[in-house]
Enzyme design. Structure first.
Site, PDB file in Angstrom:
ATOM      1  N   THR A  13       2.858 -68.224   3.363  1.00 42.31           N
ATOM      2  CA  THR A  13       3.096 -67.288   2.300  1.00 42.31           C
ATOM      3  C   THR A  13       4.383 -67.163   1.917  1.00 42.31           C
ATOM      4  O   THR A  13       5.300 -66.880   0.933  1.00 42.31           O
ATOM      5  CB  THR A  13       2.548 -65.712   3.047  1.00 42.31           C
ATOM      6  OG1 THR A  13       0.862 -65.871   3.443  1.00 42.31           O
ATOM      7  CG2 THR A  13       2.896 -64.591   2.040  1.00 42.31           C
ATOM      8  N   SER A  53      -1.052 -72.164   5.325  1.00 42.63           N
ATOM      9  CA  SER A  53      -1.462 -72.731   7.585  1.00 42.63           C
ATOM     10  C   SER A  53      -3.279 -72.581   7.987  1.00 42.63           C
ATOM     11  O   SER A  53      -3.788 -73.645   8.527  1.00 42.63           O
ATOM     12  CB  SER A  53      -1.022 -72.210   8.113  1.00 42.63           C
ATOM     13  OG  SER A  53      -1.679 -70.632   7.986  1.00 42.63           O
ATOM     14  N   THR A  88       1.178 -67.661   8.049  1.00 42.82           N
ATOM     15  CA  THR A  88       0.920 -66.950   9.682  1.00 42.82           C
ATOM     16  C   THR A  88      -0.503 -66.940  10.032  1.00 42.82           C
ATOM     17  O   THR A  88      -0.682 -66.665  11.458  1.00 42.82           O
ATOM     18  CB  THR A  88       1.237 -65.605   9.244  1.00 42.82           C
ATOM     19  OG1 THR A  88       0.289 -65.269   7.907  1.00 42.82           O
ATOM     20  CG2 THR A  88       2.695 -64.909   9.185  1.00 42.82           C
ATOM     21  N   ASP A  89      -1.256 -67.306   9.305  1.00 40.48           N
ATOM     22  CA  ASP A  89      -2.650 -67.693   9.182  1.00 40.48           C
ATOM     23  C   ASP A  89      -3.530 -68.708  11.370  1.00 40.48           C
ATOM     24  O   ASP A  89      -3.644 -68.149  11.839  1.00 40.48           O
ATOM     25  CB  ASP A  89      -3.336 -67.848   8.710  1.00 40.48           C
ATOM     26  CG  ASP A  89      -4.140 -67.033   8.080  1.00 40.48           C
ATOM     27  OD1 ASP A  89      -3.439 -65.866   7.169  1.00 40.48           O
ATOM     28  OD2 ASP A  89      -4.685 -67.913   6.329  1.00 40.48           O
TER      29      ASP A  89
END
Length: 333
Positions: A13, A53, A88-89
């Protein structure tokens, strides 16, 4: 002399902008660093990959590990620390892989953003600035791999994404926060005991399949057997509570262990230990079958630990696996 920090960009992101087909990672490391106001730190930028990710595979994680190792071993223009911009995932998975094999005092810092790079009041610039500050700080040495997000400095081990949208997205399942970073500087207040690092991954990790199977009311053994049929050589059982399942799953797990499939018990609960306490399908039956319990790491990170170990130890028995699990997770949280 100013610190030299390498910023290794992988997408996510923080590197994304809005398009007609959703938010997509497109920005380079150089564009992320421009205008951050960190003139007192020498920053080198490297574009390794540019993807969300949620699309990453074990091969992507291994490639990031390779890039970190190459930077740390470099003798010309050596770096004092590394920052990795990441989605961040699955940041928690990459972080644990890097920390499991990290054998250098220099800090490796992962960061990212919850808001796209072209969003109003985006959090990416602040997080990246904070991450560079931590990587350049002498205080951060010997702390292994850390995640820096929304002013918090968190250990890789046990840290997971806890909110889908909030800016304060990450927290430790062990309640461990190493410190903070902000305009006042880097302040680390906690130390962690780090186990001996494992060997670095190689291309065998790319093709090592470890599946994550969660227990729930009415769960049966179908997903366990399906995982093995699909090629899994390891399975992480995310049990309820302390690591409980039911008699049907216990029977299947016991059978799979006898066939050479590696299993580890975790929990679907965000915090607390995993222990063999309950019988009649509970964790006590799983531990009696020789299946180790993994406390202090989310199931997502236990999966990475198991995949790394299996990629280098095919055919080893469960007792050897139990020893590795005991060495690399927190058992007294």
């Amino acid at each position: 002399m100013s610190a030299r920090i390498a910023v290794l960009a992988t997408g996510g992101t923080i590197a994304s902008v809005a398009t007609d087909h959703g938010v997509v990672a497109t920005r380079t490391a150089g564009s992320l660093v421009d205008g951050l106001g960190i003139a007192d730190v020498e920053v080198e930028t490297i574009d390794l990959m540019t993807i969300g990710s949620y699309r990453m595979t074990l091969e992507h994680l291994r490639r990031i590990s390779d890039a970190v190792a190459d930077l740390l071993s470099r003798t010309d223009r050596p770096v004092d620390g590394i920052v990795i911009t990441h989605g961040t995932d699955t940041m928690e998975e990459t972080a644990i892989l890097l920390d499991l094999v990290h054998d250098d005092p220099r800090p490796v810092v992962l960061t990212g953003a919850q808001r796209a790079g072209d969003a109003e009041a985006g959090d990416g610039p602040r997080n990246l600035t904070d991450a560079v500050r931590v990587a350049a700080s002498a205080e951060a040495r010997d702390h292994g791999v850390v995640i820096v997000f929304d002013g918090a400095v968190l250990p890789a081990r046990g840290t997971r994404k806890l909110h889908t949208e909030a800016l304060h997205a990450f927290g430790s399942v062990n309640g461990t926060e190493l410190g903070t970073v902000g305009p006042g500087g880097v302040h680390l207040v906690a130390d962690i005991i780090r186990p001996k690092p494992l060997p670095r991954p190689d291309s065998r990790l790319d093709v090592t399949r470890v599946d994550l199977v969660e227990s729930y009311p009415g769960a049966d053994d179908a997903l366990l057997h399906a995982a093995v049929r699909a090629g899994a050589t390891g399975i992480v059982l995310a049990g309820t509570g302390l690591g409980n399942t039911n008699p049907q799953i216990v029977a299947a797990a016991t059978e799979l262990v006898s066939e050479g499939i590696a299993l580890v018990v975790s929990t679907r609960v965000p915090e607390g230990p995993v222990r063999g306490v309950y019988g009649s399908g509970g964790g006590a039956d799983l531990t009696a079958a020789g299946i180790p319990c993994a406390s202090g790491l989310p199931a997502s990170q236990v999966r990475i630990l198991l995949a790394l170990w299996l990629s280098q130890n095919r055919g080893a028995d469960m007792s050897a696996l139990a020893g590795v699990v005991a060495s690399h997770v927190y058992l007294d949280n």
